[in-house]
Scaffold this active site. Sequence first.
Site, PDB file in Angstrom:
ATOM      1  N   LYS A  21      37.277  45.429  37.631  1.00  0.00           N
ATOM      2  CA  LYS A  21      37.599  46.747  36.934  1.00  0.00           C
ATOM      3  C   LYS A  21      37.460  46.542  35.548  1.00  0.00           C
ATOM      4  CE  LYS A  21      41.628  45.788  35.351  1.00  0.00           C
ATOM      5  NZ  LYS A  21      41.904  45.500  33.987  1.00  0.00           N
ATOM      6  N   VAL A 111      38.497  34.072  36.581  1.00  0.00           N
ATOM      7  CA  VAL A 111      40.168  34.263  36.347  1.00  0.00           C
ATOM      8  C   VAL A 111      40.512  34.552  35.190  1.00  0.00           C
ATOM      9  CG1 VAL A 111      41.978  32.802  36.874  1.00  0.00           C
ATOM     10  CG2 VAL A 111      39.719  32.490  38.581  1.00  0.00           C
ATOM     11  N   ALA A 112      41.920  35.153  35.057  1.00  0.00           N
ATOM     12  CA  ALA A 112      42.659  35.596  33.799  1.00  0.00           C
ATOM     13  C   ALA A 112      41.577  36.060  32.867  1.00  0.00           C
ATOM     14  CB  ALA A 112      43.178  34.264  33.443  1.00  0.00           C
ATOM     15  N   GLY A 118      42.280  38.630  40.413  1.00  0.00           N
ATOM     16  CA  GLY A 118      43.286  38.245  41.695  1.00  0.00           C
ATOM     17  C   GLY A 118      43.865  39.317  42.395  1.00  0.00           C
ATOM     18  N   SER A 119      44.165  40.492  41.505  1.00  0.00           N
ATOM     19  CA  SER A 119      44.261  41.747  42.577  1.00  0.00           C
ATOM     20  C   SER A 119      43.313  42.271  43.408  1.00  0.00           C
ATOM     21  CB  SER A 119      44.739  43.025  41.456  1.00  0.00           C
ATOM     22  OG  SER A 119      46.032  42.823  40.723  1.00  0.00           O
ATOM     23  N   ALA A 120      42.029  42.044  42.817  1.00  0.00           N
ATOM     24  CA  ALA A 120      40.783  42.301  43.773  1.00  0.00           C
ATOM     25  C   ALA A 120      40.913  41.500  45.117  1.00  0.00           C
ATOM     26  CB  ALA A 120      39.454  42.141  42.901  1.00  0.00           C
ATOM     27  N   ASP A 152      47.475  46.163  39.823  1.00  0.00           N
ATOM     28  CA  ASP A 152      46.002  46.680  40.219  1.00  0.00           C
ATOM     29  C   ASP A 152      45.367  46.575  41.239  1.00  0.00           C
ATOM     30  OD1 ASP A 152      45.893  46.849  37.257  1.00  0.00           O
ATOM     31  OD2 ASP A 152      45.099  45.009  36.693  1.00  0.00           O
TER      32      ASP A 152
END
Length: 325
Positions: A21, A111-112, A118-120, A152
């Site tokens: 996103k 990542v980050a 991570g939420s995905a 998220d």
Amino acid sequence: MTHVIQDDPAAGSVTARVPAKVNLQLSVGPLRDDGYHDLVTVFHAVSLFDEVTVTSAERTSVVVSGEGGPAVPLGPANLAVRAAVALARATGRRGKGLGGVKIEIRKRIPVAAGLAGGSADAAAALVACNELWRAGLSTAKLSEIGAQIGSDVPFALIGGTAVGLGRGERLTRALVSGSYHWVLAFGATGLPTPDVFAACDRLRAARAKDDEAPDVPAPRLSTKLMAALRSGDPAAVGPLLTNDLQPAALSLQPLLRRALQAGKEHGALGAMVSGSGPTCAFLAADANAARDLAVADTGAGVCRAVVQVSGPAPGASVVESGALA
Ligand code: C5P
């Protein structure tokens, strides 16, 4: 080889795909007592997807490959593991020895990076395990479980374009015409989300008068942005992109200014740091303009890598199901 538990009525393997996103508006309210900030945000899912495969197994484990894979934790801190465990618990599988899954994450979302990767992965694990276990939970119920894992996650489940309130977990779909073409420029190193929110608080405190708490107004949804999104005109949307976390991300990675500047010089209609950064998102007039922008940004050498994507993209969904009923 897949190990299938003999007495498991829902053994097999399921793969789900889930989008990254960007935030078209990210307005950050004051720090709350629980350590979070109230947000008014407009989430927009884009066509950069991670894939998560879950396979019935005696014990839960995770392997990660692809973009930034080595940086992803492999233990209980992994958000996909936490999602699978939470769903097993919610559906009564845990404790009966039936809630184990091998989780394979194939990453394309860095990542980050401010792209909610991570939420995905947590959202994909929820959708995939829901199918594997034939649990039949609604998206609303999965969203409730997912919100405990990451702010998220609920948006990654629904995708599209949506207004997020609260921590970002209270969602309303937004009316959007057409599709939008983006170039995402990835940074050399990641930015942990809590660090960026903390830097935002520090910058606000530094601006406040002596001994006074920073005066942070309650965030409000931009009606101009919503109207521009309904019109489907990227030239109208571009100048209305806003991100309250951008100054904080720039304070932590000052070189991002050069990447934003390069995007603007190469014809982006809008340029911003995505979420907590450090990814920079550039809005282009159409697919051809996005391709030209991607080439120019790559040539400018101000970022690690560049991808061309479009939005709105669909939320987490099963793409392959070998669940054995
Ligand atoms: O919810 P999630 O675990 O993704 O949030 C990571 C961190 O980002 C939180 O621990 C908090 O420091 C910060 N955050 C925040 N306000 C939000 C969302 C996240 O301060 N609305």
